[in-house]
Scaffold this active site. Structure first.
Site, PDB file in Angstrom:
ATOM      1  N   GLY A 109       0.849  -1.186   0.000  1.00 55.69           N
ATOM      2  CA  GLY A 109       0.000   0.000   0.000  1.00 55.69           C
ATOM      3  C   GLY A 109       0.885   1.237   0.000  1.00 55.69           C
ATOM      4  O   GLY A 109       1.288   1.710   1.064  1.00 55.69           O
ATOM      5  N   TYR A 110       1.210   1.700  -1.204  1.00 55.88           N
ATOM      6  CA  TYR A 110       2.115   2.856  -1.307  1.00 55.88           C
ATOM      7  C   TYR A 110       1.405   4.041  -1.976  1.00 55.88           C
ATOM      8  O   TYR A 110       1.080   5.027  -1.339  1.00 55.88           O
ATOM      9  CB  TYR A 110       3.362   2.493  -2.131  1.00 55.88           C
ATOM     10  CG  TYR A 110       4.409   1.644  -1.462  1.00 55.88           C
ATOM     11  CD1 TYR A 110       5.536   1.230  -2.179  1.00 55.88           C
ATOM     12  CD2 TYR A 110       4.309   1.237  -0.129  1.00 55.88           C
ATOM     13  CE1 TYR A 110       6.537   0.464  -1.599  1.00 55.88           C
ATOM     14  CE2 TYR A 110       5.309   0.460   0.460  1.00 55.88           C
ATOM     15  CZ  TYR A 110       6.410   0.072  -0.278  1.00 55.88           C
ATOM     16  OH  TYR A 110       7.397  -0.700   0.284  1.00 55.88           O
ATOM     17  N   GLU A 144      15.377  -4.338  -4.510  1.00 54.16           N
ATOM     18  CA  GLU A 144      14.498  -5.046  -5.433  1.00 54.16           C
ATOM     19  C   GLU A 144      14.443  -4.457  -6.830  1.00 54.16           C
ATOM     20  O   GLU A 144      14.039  -5.118  -7.757  1.00 54.16           O
ATOM     21  CB  GLU A 144      13.067  -5.095  -4.865  1.00 54.16           C
ATOM     22  CG  GLU A 144      12.943  -5.837  -3.550  1.00 54.16           C
ATOM     23  CD  GLU A 144      13.594  -7.199  -3.577  1.00 54.16           C
ATOM     24  OE1 GLU A 144      14.184  -7.594  -2.549  1.00 54.16           O
ATOM     25  OE2 GLU A 144      13.538  -7.879  -4.628  1.00 54.16           O
ATOM     26  N   ASN A 176       9.957   6.387 -15.862  1.00 54.90           N
ATOM     27  CA  ASN A 176      11.283   6.529 -16.478  1.00 54.90           C
ATOM     28  C   ASN A 176      11.838   7.938 -16.320  1.00 54.90           C
ATOM     29  O   ASN A 176      13.067   8.127 -16.303  1.00 54.90           O
ATOM     30  CB  ASN A 176      11.216   6.113 -17.961  1.00 54.90           C
ATOM     31  CG  ASN A 176      11.051   4.613 -18.107  1.00 54.90           C
ATOM     32  OD1 ASN A 176      10.828   3.896 -17.126  1.00 54.90           O
ATOM     33  ND2 ASN A 176      11.161   4.122 -19.333  1.00 54.90           N
ATOM     34  N   GLU A 177      10.946   8.911 -16.179  1.00 52.98           N
ATOM     35  CA  GLU A 177      11.434  10.281 -15.947  1.00 52.98           C
ATOM     36  C   GLU A 177      12.078  10.382 -14.559  1.00 52.98           C
ATOM     37  O   GLU A 177      13.139  10.990 -14.395  1.00 52.98           O
ATOM     38  CB  GLU A 177      10.277  11.285 -16.038  1.00 52.98           C
ATOM     39  CG  GLU A 177       9.775  11.515 -17.454  1.00 52.98           C
ATOM     40  CD  GLU A 177       9.017  10.336 -18.039  1.00 52.98           C
ATOM     41  OE1 GLU A 177       8.442   9.538 -17.267  1.00 52.98           O
ATOM     42  OE2 GLU A 177       8.999  10.205 -19.277  1.00 52.98           O
TER      43      GLU A 177
END
Lengths: 385, 375
Positions: free
Chosen positions: A123-124, A239, A369-370
């Site tokens: 839960g982020y 990770e 990716n930014e």
């Protein structure tokens, strides 16, 4: 420099392949993230029986205790066949509990995680906290022996079948944002938890989770209060280099090459088509570059250094090549390219179309990716913020 | 897996970097760009004293007998410094002689190469402008116990300073790759006339006109009429050597632009704090890192004697494109100053334009990749 893996790692590779030959049948029409949860759980149980579910967790706690290079080889072989990943429990929760959990927490949670019986979701992310994750608003307020949680999470994976949630919530609103976050382990069956589906174009289900006065006992707070951001970052660093493997890209590319080699179009071998040859050659070059960048991250980790910047670069180069493969691959198939799995005339069971559609997600999820480029520019190259 | 340099490679790298920083400053590079000869014989001798020319010469012939991985380490530093020199040309020929030369040829040529007393040049390409066998039109006909070579070679690097030209000509053959022979030609032979061309990279590509050039039988390098496999190898070695130089050059450009972006202030802040600039730099780093690992991987395979045709071509194609992106973004970040003659950026973008085409451009090499993948 030596790019060989060596006897021991090659033996591990063969062992993993043998296991997969017996226990997993690849299905190119199903994206690796979208395997039926029941089938995935059954597979994870089988992995767990061999001690192969929690790869980085020490053997003393029931994990495989694999080295960085061993984890790399293992994860790539799994990903190449589209096998289910271990999930957040073995990859994020267990290693963090080993590092900072109480003995009680280790006793209550680790056995279930390493056996595949207990599944965790994360839960982020929130509606107003995506790239700027530290600005999360969900509140955890102390009340007697509990914390009471109120707020919302979004883009959650696995929430619809997970047993527990590894939840990041704000415990101190009066300090800088990233210094007021704590991690809790929350039983998904708790009163006040509501899970609502969000369907991605890749066909995966993700969820919005509403937390309405959910009570969490203090003993389920992980580590120290307000240190959650640090635990999240550390877990991510460990990770991130495994988050986007090359396996699925290689598998799809090989499927495409094999098709081109054996097929005719308008009476001519497709492999003699100049445009097709150029596209495949271009992809072969990109895929080799990506694979070597992965080798580099794994090797850095094997030297005992956290490959934070290397993994950030790895994430953007891999996902952008993945998109290029989906794009050029569907172009090579031409008018057949857009046909989805199940449609009459679909080629390769719609694998290229699915890859193309799924690849849209990859450049955004797990840190856009930014953001990854920002990380490399500022922390890697030292450019000023 | 061990992706670190060996300690002797580290020493080679550091000593080469220090030496070139001191002996090959940009003032020399600029001077040599416009000079008639295009390299510094004095610097060449100092390089020979360091053992560089002997790197790829077998120990039996007064060299070090190093491998391609070691060569790549040195070439990175040469590329970084933009060293103008016939080093790669000479080294390619040394490797060819080492691989296919007779005992006599090795004895008479290799020690001289190792000591810096012989410069060699590889004459393959012609006005047909291709590195493939069908571009070879120059002929060598048997005559009076030897051969007469006729034809025009073009785009040949360093022919103007060479003491020995490894010349590719056709002695027969029904299909393009058959009937190819390599000859060791003394450029002072009657009938040889060499004219340097002027390229943006000032890399002394030359025209060689060969009019009834008489060479002896023992000037043949390798088997008569079956020289193409060695030629193809030389093109591979050349392509990978060029990649190594591009890695070093790209690394230098990246370091400069990051430094500049930290210092140059506009709108009250360093331009490196703007995301557009940050993302360009991040992309450049991926291009440098990718180029480096692809080059080292292919070099490792060659050093281990593993087949590396696909790997070398994938590397030359990818690195050519990557170096182009690096120099383009380098110019963009340096802004107006970067496109002035006095600034060093254009020396690197000039290098890029010739490097991308040397020993086969990206299209040429992608065709090889496709062939390896599909045929």
């Amino acid at each position: 420099m030596d790019f060989s893996f060596g006897e021991d790692l090659e033996k591990l590779r063969q062992d993993v392949r043998q296991f997969l030959d017996q226990e997993w049948k690849p299905d190119p029409s199903v994206d690796g993230h979208n395997v039926d949860p029941k089938i995935a759980k059954e597979f994870r149980r089988k992995l767990a029986k061999k001690g192969w579910l929690a790869l980085s967790v020490p053997k003393a706690y029931g994990g495989a205790g694999l080295s960085a290079m061993e984890q790399y080889v293992f994860a790539e072989e799994m990903a190449y066949r589209g096998a289910p990943t271990p999930g957040h429990g073995p990859n994020i929760v267990a290693p963090t509990l080993v590092r900072v959990g109480t003995e009680d927490q280790k006793k209550r949670f680790l056995p279930g995680i390493v056996s595949g019986e207990v599944e965790f979701c994360l839960g982020y992310t929130e509606p107003a906290a995506g790239s700027d994750l530290a600005s999360m608003e969900i509140r955890a307020v102390q009340d007697g022996d509990d914390y009471v949680i109120n707020g919302q999470k979004i883009f959650n994976t696995y929430g619809h079948h997970a047993d527990w949630c590894w939840l990041a919530a704000r415990t101190d609103p009066n300090v800088p944002k990233h210094k007021g976050i704590s991690i809790f382990m929350v039983d998904m069956k708790s009163p006040g938890v509501t899970v609502a589906p969000m369907w991605t174009i890749a066909g995966w289900r993700v969820n919005a989770i509403y937390w309405d006065n959910v009570r969490v006992p203090k003993k389920d707070l992980v580590g120290e209060p307000n240190k959650g951001w640090y635990y999240m970052a550390t877990a991510l660093d460990y990770e991130r280099h495994a988050v986007v493997p090359t396996g699925p890209i290689k598998a799809t590319f090989e499927l495409l090459v094999d098709y081109v080699k054996h097929v005719e179009r308008n009476g001519k071998p497709l492999k003699d088509n100049v445009d097709v040859r150029e596209k495949l050659a271009s992809l072969a070059c990109d895929i080799q570059m990506v694979e070597l960048i992965h080798h580099r991250s794994a090797w850095v980790a094997s030297q005992g250094i956290v490959p934070a910047n290397e993994a950030a670069m790895q994430k953007w180069v891999t996902t952008e090549v993945s998109q290029k493969l989906g794009h050029l691959g569907t172009q090579i198939l031409g008018l057949y390219g857009p046909l989805e799995h199940g449609s009459k005339y679909a080629l390769l069971e719609g694998a290229l179309e699915l890859h193309h559609r799924s690849a849209v997600v990859s450049t955004i999820a797990a840190g856009s990716n930014e953001i990854q480029r920002n990380i490399v520019a500022t922390r890697g190259l030292g450019l000023p913020r | 897996m061990d992706l670190a340099l060996t300690s002797s490679q580290e020493m080679l790298k550091q000593s080469a970097r220090d030496f070139l920083a001191k002996e090959c400053p940009k003032s020399l590079v600029r001077e040599l760009r416009e000079a008639a000869v295009g390299h510094s014989p004095a610097l060449w001798q100092r390089m020979a004293e360091l053992g560089w020319m002997g790197l790829m010469v077998p120990a039996d012939n007064d060299g070090t007998g190093a491998n391609f991985s070691d060569l790549v380490v040195l070439l990175e530093e040469m590329g970084r410094a933009l060293l103008p020199s016939p080093f790669v040309s000479t080294t390619l020929c040394a490797m060819a002689i080492g691989e296919a030369g007779s005992a006599e040829q090795k004895k008479s040529l290799l020690p001289k190469i190792a000591s810096g007393d012989l410069i060699a040049s590889f004459a393959l390409t012609e006005p047909t402008a291709t590195f493939s066998a069908d571009g070879v039109k120059a002929t060598a006909t048997e005559n009076g116990g030897g051969y007469l070579i006729n034809g025009t070679k073009l785009f040949v690097r360093d022919a103007n300073v060479a003491d020995c030209i490894v010349c590719v000509a056709r002695t027969g053959g029904a299909s393009p790759e058959e009937g190819i022979t390599l000859f060791l030609v003394d450029p002072k032979t009657a009938g040889v006339s060499i004219t340097p061309l002027k390229t943006i990279g000032r890399d002394r590509q030359c025209e060689i006109v060969l009019a009834n050039v008489r060479v002896a039988k023992d000037s043949v390098l390798g088997p008569v009429g079956q020289g193409w496999p060695l030629v193809a190898k030389m093109v591979q070695w050349g392509a990978l050597a060029e990649c190594a130089e591009m890695v070093g050059a790209g690394q230098q450009v990246l370091e400069w632009v990051v430094d500049y972006a930290k210092q140059r202030v506009q709108f009250g802040r360093p331009i490196g704090s703007f995301q557009a600039i940050q993302h360009k730099c991040a992309n450049m780093l991926a291009d440098v890192d990718g180029s480096r690992f692809m080059t080292y991987y292919a070099a490792w395979k060659l050093s281990e004697g593993m087949p590396a045709t696909a790997d070398v071509s994938q590397t030359k194609a990818w690195v050519s494109d990557a170096f182009r992106r690096i120099t383009r973004e380098g110019h963009q970040i340096f802004g107006g100053l970067g496109f002035t003659v006095d600034h060093d950026m254009h020396l690197y973008s000039a290098k890029e334009k010739v490097a991308e085409m040397a020993y086969g451009d990206a299209d040429f090499h992608r065709k090889i990749v496709a062939r390896e993948l599909l045929d």
